[in-house]
Design an enzyme around this catalytic site. Sequence first.
Site, PDB file in Angstrom:
ATOM      1  N   HIS A  99       0.891  -1.165   0.000  1.00 37.87           N
ATOM      2  CA  HIS A  99       0.000   0.000   0.000  1.00 37.87           C
ATOM      3  C   HIS A  99       0.935   1.223   0.000  1.00 37.87           C
ATOM      4  O   HIS A  99       2.019   1.159   0.596  1.00 37.87           O
ATOM      5  CB  HIS A  99      -0.825   0.124   1.282  1.00 37.87           C
ATOM      6  CG  HIS A  99      -1.747  -1.023   1.575  1.00 37.87           C
ATOM      7  ND1 HIS A  99      -1.336  -2.145   2.241  1.00 37.87           N
ATOM      8  CD2 HIS A  99      -3.062  -1.184   1.328  1.00 37.87           C
ATOM      9  CE1 HIS A  99      -2.374  -2.962   2.390  1.00 37.87           C
ATOM     10  NE2 HIS A  99      -3.437  -2.400   1.841  1.00 37.87           N
ATOM     11  N   ASP A 102       2.490   2.048   3.346  1.00 39.05           N
ATOM     12  CA  ASP A 102       3.518   1.145   3.888  1.00 39.05           C
ATOM     13  C   ASP A 102       4.903   1.651   3.531  1.00 39.05           C
ATOM     14  O   ASP A 102       5.865   1.443   4.267  1.00 39.05           O
ATOM     15  CB  ASP A 102       3.396  -0.272   3.306  1.00 39.05           C
ATOM     16  CG  ASP A 102       1.998  -0.831   3.400  1.00 39.05           C
ATOM     17  OD1 ASP A 102       1.316  -0.516   4.386  1.00 39.05           O
ATOM     18  OD2 ASP A 102       1.594  -1.577   2.485  1.00 39.05           O
ATOM     19  N   GLU A 230     -10.937  -6.988  -4.318  1.00 40.23           N
ATOM     20  CA  GLU A 230     -10.716  -8.056  -3.335  1.00 40.23           C
ATOM     21  C   GLU A 230     -11.946  -8.226  -2.450  1.00 40.23           C
ATOM     22  O   GLU A 230     -12.240  -7.357  -1.625  1.00 40.23           O
ATOM     23  CB  GLU A 230      -9.481  -7.710  -2.491  1.00 40.23           C
ATOM     24  CG  GLU A 230      -9.127  -8.773  -1.480  1.00 40.23           C
ATOM     25  CD  GLU A 230      -7.832  -8.478  -0.736  1.00 40.23           C
ATOM     26  OE1 GLU A 230      -6.888  -7.901  -1.334  1.00 40.23           O
ATOM     27  OE2 GLU A 230      -7.760  -8.838   0.444  1.00 40.23           O
ATOM     28  N   GLU A 266      -8.962 -13.854  -1.073  1.00 38.67           N
ATOM     29  CA  GLU A 266      -8.191 -14.127   0.147  1.00 38.67           C
ATOM     30  C   GLU A 266      -8.835 -15.236   0.964  1.00 38.67           C
ATOM     31  O   GLU A 266     -10.052 -15.244   1.171  1.00 38.67           O
ATOM     32  CB  GLU A 266      -8.086 -12.834   0.974  1.00 38.67           C
ATOM     33  CG  GLU A 266      -7.369 -13.039   2.288  1.00 38.67           C
ATOM     34  CD  GLU A 266      -6.897 -11.742   2.926  1.00 38.67           C
ATOM     35  OE1 GLU A 266      -6.527 -10.795   2.196  1.00 38.67           O
ATOM     36  OE2 GLU A 266      -6.895 -11.680   4.181  1.00 38.67           O
ATOM     37  N   HIS A 269     -10.868 -14.094   4.048  1.00 42.61           N
ATOM     38  CA  HIS A 269     -12.096 -13.392   3.676  1.00 42.61           C
ATOM     39  C   HIS A 269     -13.175 -14.387   3.250  1.00 42.61           C
ATOM     40  O   HIS A 269     -14.367 -14.186   3.516  1.00 42.61           O
ATOM     41  CB  HIS A 269     -11.827 -12.406   2.532  1.00 42.61           C
ATOM     42  CG  HIS A 269     -10.844 -11.327   2.868  1.00 42.61           C
ATOM     43  ND1 HIS A 269     -10.458 -10.363   1.963  1.00 42.61           N
ATOM     44  CD2 HIS A 269     -10.170 -11.031   4.016  1.00 42.61           C
ATOM     45  CE1 HIS A 269      -9.587  -9.531   2.541  1.00 42.61           C
ATOM     46  NE2 HIS A 269      -9.398  -9.937   3.770  1.00 42.61           N
ATOM     47  N   ASP A 294      -4.651 -13.955  -1.999  1.00 43.02           N
ATOM     48  CA  ASP A 294      -4.012 -13.591  -0.746  1.00 43.02           C
ATOM     49  C   ASP A 294      -4.080 -14.823   0.128  1.00 43.02           C
ATOM     50  O   ASP A 294      -5.160 -15.290   0.494  1.00 43.02           O
ATOM     51  CB  ASP A 294      -4.728 -12.408  -0.078  1.00 43.02           C
ATOM     52  CG  ASP A 294      -4.214 -11.066  -0.584  1.00 43.02           C
ATOM     53  OD1 ASP A 294      -3.429 -11.064  -1.563  1.00 43.02           O
ATOM     54  OD2 ASP A 294      -4.605 -10.032  -0.017  1.00 43.02           O
ATOM     55  N   ASP A 305     -10.618 -11.638  11.429  1.00 37.53           N
ATOM     56  CA  ASP A 305      -9.667 -11.718  10.330  1.00 37.53           C
ATOM     57  C   ASP A 305      -8.275 -11.657  10.937  1.00 37.53           C
ATOM     58  O   ASP A 305      -7.675 -10.596  11.022  1.00 37.53           O
ATOM     59  CB  ASP A 305      -9.911 -10.530   9.383  1.00 37.53           C
ATOM     60  CG  ASP A 305      -9.019 -10.592   8.161  1.00 37.53           C
ATOM     61  OD1 ASP A 305      -8.454 -11.661   7.881  1.00 37.53           O
ATOM     62  OD2 ASP A 305      -8.892  -9.550   7.494  1.00 37.53           O
ATOM     63  N   ASP A 307      -5.449 -13.038   9.928  1.00 34.58           N
ATOM     64  CA  ASP A 307      -4.320 -12.957   8.978  1.00 34.58           C
ATOM     65  C   ASP A 307      -3.090 -13.750   9.415  1.00 34.58           C
ATOM     66  O   ASP A 307      -1.980 -13.217   9.472  1.00 34.58           O
ATOM     67  CB  ASP A 307      -3.904 -11.485   8.758  1.00 34.58           C
ATOM     68  CG  ASP A 307      -4.845 -10.764   7.794  1.00 34.58           C
ATOM     69  OD1 ASP A 307      -5.495 -11.427   6.960  1.00 34.58           O
ATOM     70  OD2 ASP A 307      -4.931  -9.517   7.878  1.00 34.58           O
ATOM     71  N   ASP A 337      -0.658 -12.394   2.597  1.00 32.84           N
ATOM     72  CA  ASP A 337      -1.314 -11.313   3.340  1.00 32.84           C
ATOM     73  C   ASP A 337      -1.462 -11.816   4.780  1.00 32.84           C
ATOM     74  O   ASP A 337      -2.568 -12.079   5.253  1.00 32.84           O
ATOM     75  CB  ASP A 337      -2.666 -10.981   2.697  1.00 32.84           C
ATOM     76  CG  ASP A 337      -3.212  -9.666   3.207  1.00 32.84           C
ATOM     77  OD1 ASP A 337      -2.610  -9.100   4.136  1.00 32.84           O
ATOM     78  OD2 ASP A 337      -4.240  -9.206   2.684  1.00 32.84           O
TER      79      ASP A 337
HETATM   80  C1  XUL Z   1      -7.584  -6.586   4.445  1.00 32.63           C
HETATM   81  C2  XUL Z   1      -6.779  -7.027   3.305  1.00 32.63           C
HETATM   82  C3  XUL Z   1      -5.913  -5.986   2.687  1.00 32.63           C
HETATM   83  C4  XUL Z   1      -5.877  -6.053   1.202  1.00 32.63           C
HETATM   84  C5  XUL Z   1      -5.133  -4.917   0.565  1.00 32.63           C
HETATM   85  O1  XUL Z   1      -8.319  -7.580   5.042  1.00 32.63           O
HETATM   86  O2  XUL Z   1      -6.778  -8.175   2.937  1.00 32.63           O
HETATM   87  O3  XUL Z   1      -4.653  -6.116   3.232  1.00 32.63           O
HETATM   88  O4  XUL Z   1      -5.292  -7.244   0.769  1.00 32.63           O
HETATM   89  O5  XUL Z   1      -5.629  -3.683   0.931  1.00 32.63           O
HETATM   90 CO    CO Z   2      -5.813  -9.162   1.398  1.00 26.40          CO
END
Ligand code: XUL
Ligand code: CO
Length: 433
Positions: A99, A102, A230, A266, A269, A294, A305, A307, A337
């Site tokens: 991003h 970042d 996404e 993802e 998600h 992702d 979430d 991650d 991710d």
């Molecule tokens: C948020 C997510 C983000 C996107 C990019 O849940 O997955 O990191 O991948 O903005």
């Molecule tokens: Co993502």
Amino acid sequence: MSIFNAISPATYQGPDSTDPLAFHHYNPDEMVMGKSLKDHLRFAVAYWHSFAWEGGDPFGGRTFDRPWYPQDSMENAKLKADNAFEMFRILGVPYFCWHDVDLRPEQGSFADNASTLDEITDYIAPKMEETGIGLLWGTANMFTDRRYMSGAATNPDPDVFAFAAATVKSCMDATLKLGGQNYVLWGGREGYETLLNTDLGQEQDHLARFLSMVVDYKHKIGFKGQILVEPKPQEPSKHQYDFDVATCIGFLRKYGLENEVKLNIEQGHAILAGHSFEHELALATSEGMLGSIDMNRNDYQSGWDTDQFPNNVPEVALAYYYILKAGGFTSGGTNFDAKLRRQSLDAEDLIAAHVGAMDVCARGLKAAAAMLEGGELDAALSDRYAGWESDTAQAMLTSDLDSIAQRVIDEDIRPEPKSGRQERLENIVNRYV
Ligand code: XUL
Ligand code: CO
């Protein structure tokens, strides 16, 4: 100053090695279905989780201690980039993703943001050149700053729409400059907290206009990469417009964007949307809408979430099964991710997390390839639908209810149920993983 000083590049040492920072399953040059593992998997490190995120959670602040904190100066942004490229080199990953926020310090005015993004991408470009590490995708963070609390493209305030549009333009420019393969839009704040203050029809029209402008701008600047959205059902918004794969496809088709925009899907998600990862991938591939993935996992009890780095081989194998079945990635790849747990403080933890995740993906992909080559699942699927190959069955699809009803009477059709054989199929999968 490198936090990875004492760590040498991760090498493939085979399944019997016990070295915690070596690959046991990911041998980048291993050929699978005519392609190297490196080219199949197309791994990418997510800059945000590994270098920008400081280890905070809703109940406490940062736990990590990196030499590039506080992340508010260009000097520290450069130190962060030095360390990021050092880690990419140790891991041997071909790509990374970012991003805007970042990479650069946050300034406030759009002009300042655009110029610091330009300065830091000038700094990063030669590193990419030198190491051969590419950009899988760039994106704009339009969810952290308070200006975006009510959305970016869907904000009721047209000034926020303008700021977001300018920001995406600058991030697409930066993605083009660094040779990005894709440009991603994830709409974390494109949704609502309460319908009482939200006109969801107008907001979705604005979102579609915004996306159309992104597509127009892509063509204007000659960006050859793929635009991706996404899907995610919620978090941070209570309800997000890009809920899941099916919702996104419906949205893109409604606004005529389905040939210009594909999906970045993802794992976590998919789970939040009440699906499995393979469901989302199978649906996207069957509609020709898969762009990239992702790769992560959520904690299965918490419902957040979280991650986390992937470590469930059977799940990952089924995901790659549908990706390989559709011909594999084109512009997309496997972006981690995923972030460390906040107690994992050491530089070694970052390496171990990625090495382990790359191994899990390699095992999953090899199992998926074997499943495809074994052919039992495909054969069982063809067998299940074989009845539809007959002329009579095919003719029915272009006929009408009247004539079908007449044939059911004439031939006295009485369907005989057949086993779906789920357990036998699951046993086949289990043989490969
Ligand atoms: C948020 C997510 C983000 C996107 C990019 O849940 O997955 O990191 O991948 O903005
Ligand atoms: Co993502």
